[in-house]
Design a protein around this motif. Structure first.
Motif, PDB file in Angstrom:
ATOM      1  N   ASP A 249      19.245  50.509-138.314  1.00 47.57           N
ATOM      2  CA  ASP A 249      18.502  49.347-138.816  1.00 47.57           C
ATOM      3  C   ASP A 249      18.978  48.036-138.206  1.00 47.57           C
ATOM      4  O   ASP A 249      18.639  46.955-138.704  1.00 47.57           O
ATOM      5  CB  ASP A 249      18.627  49.280-140.346  1.00 47.57           C
ATOM      6  N   LEU A 250      19.738  48.127-137.131  1.00 49.95           N
ATOM      7  CA  LEU A 250      20.318  46.915-136.552  1.00 49.95           C
ATOM      8  C   LEU A 250      19.282  46.069-135.827  1.00 49.95           C
ATOM      9  O   LEU A 250      19.351  44.834-135.842  1.00 49.95           O
ATOM     10  CB  LEU A 250      21.456  47.292-135.594  1.00 49.95           C
ATOM     11  N   VAL A 251      18.323  46.723-135.158  1.00 53.46           N
ATOM     12  CA  VAL A 251      17.289  46.002-134.408  1.00 53.46           C
ATOM     13  C   VAL A 251      15.913  46.562-134.782  1.00 53.46           C
ATOM     14  O   VAL A 251      15.805  47.693-135.247  1.00 53.46           O
ATOM     15  CB  VAL A 251      17.500  46.127-132.877  1.00 53.46           C
ATOM     16  N   PRO A 252      14.849  45.778-134.558  1.00 57.60           N
ATOM     17  CA  PRO A 252      13.512  46.230-134.950  1.00 57.60           C
ATOM     18  C   PRO A 252      12.893  47.257-134.017  1.00 57.60           C
ATOM     19  O   PRO A 252      11.937  47.933-134.387  1.00 57.60           O
ATOM     20  CB  PRO A 252      12.695  44.937-134.950  1.00 57.60           C
ATOM     21  N   LEU A 253      13.430  47.391-132.795  1.00 48.39           N
ATOM     22  CA  LEU A 253      12.822  48.301-131.826  1.00 48.39           C
ATOM     23  C   LEU A 253      13.890  48.847-130.889  1.00 48.39           C
ATOM     24  O   LEU A 253      14.737  48.106-130.393  1.00 48.39           O
ATOM     25  CB  LEU A 253      11.752  47.563-131.006  1.00 48.39           C
ATOM     26  N   THR A 254      13.847  50.155-130.651  1.00 52.47           N
ATOM     27  CA  THR A 254      14.684  50.790-129.624  1.00 52.47           C
ATOM     28  C   THR A 254      13.764  51.545-128.680  1.00 52.47           C
ATOM     29  O   THR A 254      12.760  52.124-129.105  1.00 52.47           O
ATOM     30  CB  THR A 254      15.714  51.754-130.246  1.00 52.47           C
ATOM     31  N   LEU A 255      14.112  51.549-127.395  1.00 51.61           N
ATOM     32  CA  LEU A 255      13.246  52.150-126.383  1.00 51.61           C
ATOM     33  C   LEU A 255      14.025  53.074-125.458  1.00 51.61           C
ATOM     34  O   LEU A 255      15.146  52.765-125.050  1.00 51.61           O
ATOM     35  CB  LEU A 255      12.593  51.057-125.530  1.00 51.61           C
ATOM     36  N   CYS A 256      13.401  54.196-125.121  1.00 49.85           N
ATOM     37  CA  CYS A 256      13.879  55.088-124.070  1.00 49.85           C
ATOM     38  C   CYS A 256      12.746  55.229-123.052  1.00 49.85           C
ATOM     39  O   CYS A 256      11.621  54.775-123.309  1.00 49.85           O
ATOM     40  CB  CYS A 256      14.281  56.437-124.653  1.00 49.85           C
ATOM     41  N   PRO A 257      13.004  55.820-121.881  1.00 47.91           N
ATOM     42  CA  PRO A 257      11.951  55.889-120.862  1.00 47.91           C
ATOM     43  C   PRO A 257      10.628  56.479-121.359  1.00 47.91           C
ATOM     44  O   PRO A 257       9.545  55.994-121.002  1.00 47.91           O
ATOM     45  CB  PRO A 257      12.580  56.740-119.768  1.00 47.91           C
ATOM     46  N   ALA A 258      10.688  57.505-122.221  1.00 49.54           N
ATOM     47  CA  ALA A 258       9.457  58.137-122.704  1.00 49.54           C
ATOM     48  C   ALA A 258       8.598  57.172-123.516  1.00 49.54           C
ATOM     49  O   ALA A 258       7.374  57.337-123.594  1.00 49.54           O
ATOM     50  CB  ALA A 258       9.801  59.362-123.545  1.00 49.54           C
ATOM     51  N   ASP A 259       9.225  56.159-124.096  1.00 50.35           N
ATOM     52  CA  ASP A 259       8.482  55.170-124.892  1.00 50.35           C
ATOM     53  C   ASP A 259       7.721  54.186-124.019  1.00 50.35           C
ATOM     54  O   ASP A 259       6.897  53.407-124.518  1.00 50.35           O
ATOM     55  CB  ASP A 259       9.437  54.380-125.792  1.00 50.35           C
TER      56      ASP A 259
END
Length: 233
Positions: A137-147
């Motif tokens: 819950d630290l940040v509103p969005l996390t991204l990996c290459p598939a995203d």
């Protein structure tokens, strides 16, 4: 927000080496994965492949394995083995936050910046890291290459996905990118980000970061809130 305001309000941070200290787990997990595909530890082939892994830190891992093994089926097997080995190491407690990283993220968010965490790992590994650190819950969005369509760094896709998904800014120049590898720098430059900050807590040194487009080189991500504040003053 004015059209001539280019202060950074969207901050896209790399994970391993930038906000997360993994103590060389990438190399350990690679060695485990390579062994499953018949690459003998200590061999010239192993050394050559490991050198490539080191040189391409920050790149999507499946892309690295495609280059190393030249065959999609082998690359997929290696990637699955890598993710499994890395996850086991993470679950074993061999991972921690870079000193000051969480505080920097909280400071940026407290000042009204939108912060996104990105990685070249697959989603399952990214989630394992977030869970191990208690960062879900630290940040509103996390991204990996598939995203972001499947292409990781050095493509700008994850930075641009953060731009599109958050809607936090109206101009790519209002993005700040921070990472520890040359591929992080290339990704930031290609996205049009106004600040592309290299940090010296990971894979590459000041010269490598600068040669690949860093606008600033910092000792660690803990210095990033101050840099962004000064740049926007």
């Amino acid at each position: 927000m004015t059209t001539n305001d280019t202060s950074a309000r969207l901050v896209v941070l790399d994970m391993a080496g930038t906000t997360v200290a993994d103590g060389g787990l990438v190399e350990q997990a690679f060695s485990a994965a390579a062994a499953r595909l018949g690459v003998e530890a200590g061999s010239a082939d192993h050394a050559e492949k490991l050198d490539y892994v080191r040189a391409t830190m920050g790149e999507s891992k499946i892309s690295v394995f495609r280059h190393l093994f030249g065959d999609e089926e082998k690359a997929q097997r290696a990637n699955v083995a890598f993710e499994q080995a890395y996850g086991e190491l993470v679950d074993g407690g061999q991972i921690s936050a870079i000193p000051g990283a969480r505080g920097a993220i909280e400071e940026l968010r407290g000042a009204g910046h939108t912060v996104v965490l990105s990685t070249g790992f697959a989603r399952i590994t990214q989630d394992a890291i977030l869970d191990a650190l208690g960062w879900r819950d630290l940040v509103p969005l996390t991204l990996c290459p598939a995203d972001a369509g499947g292409r990781g760094r050095p493509y700008p896709d994850m930075v641009l996905a953060a731009f599109l998904r958050t809607g936090a800014v109206d101009d790519v120049r209002r993005i700040a990118v921070a990472g520890d590898t040359s591929y992080d720098m290339l990704s930031g430059v290609r996205s049009g980000a106004g600040i592309v900050a290299g940090v010296l807590t990971g894979a590459h040194d000041k010269d490598q970061l600068s040669r690949h487009g860093a606008t600033h080189v910092l000792g660690s991500v803990a210095e990033l809130p101050g840099l962004i504040a000064r740049a926007g003053a």
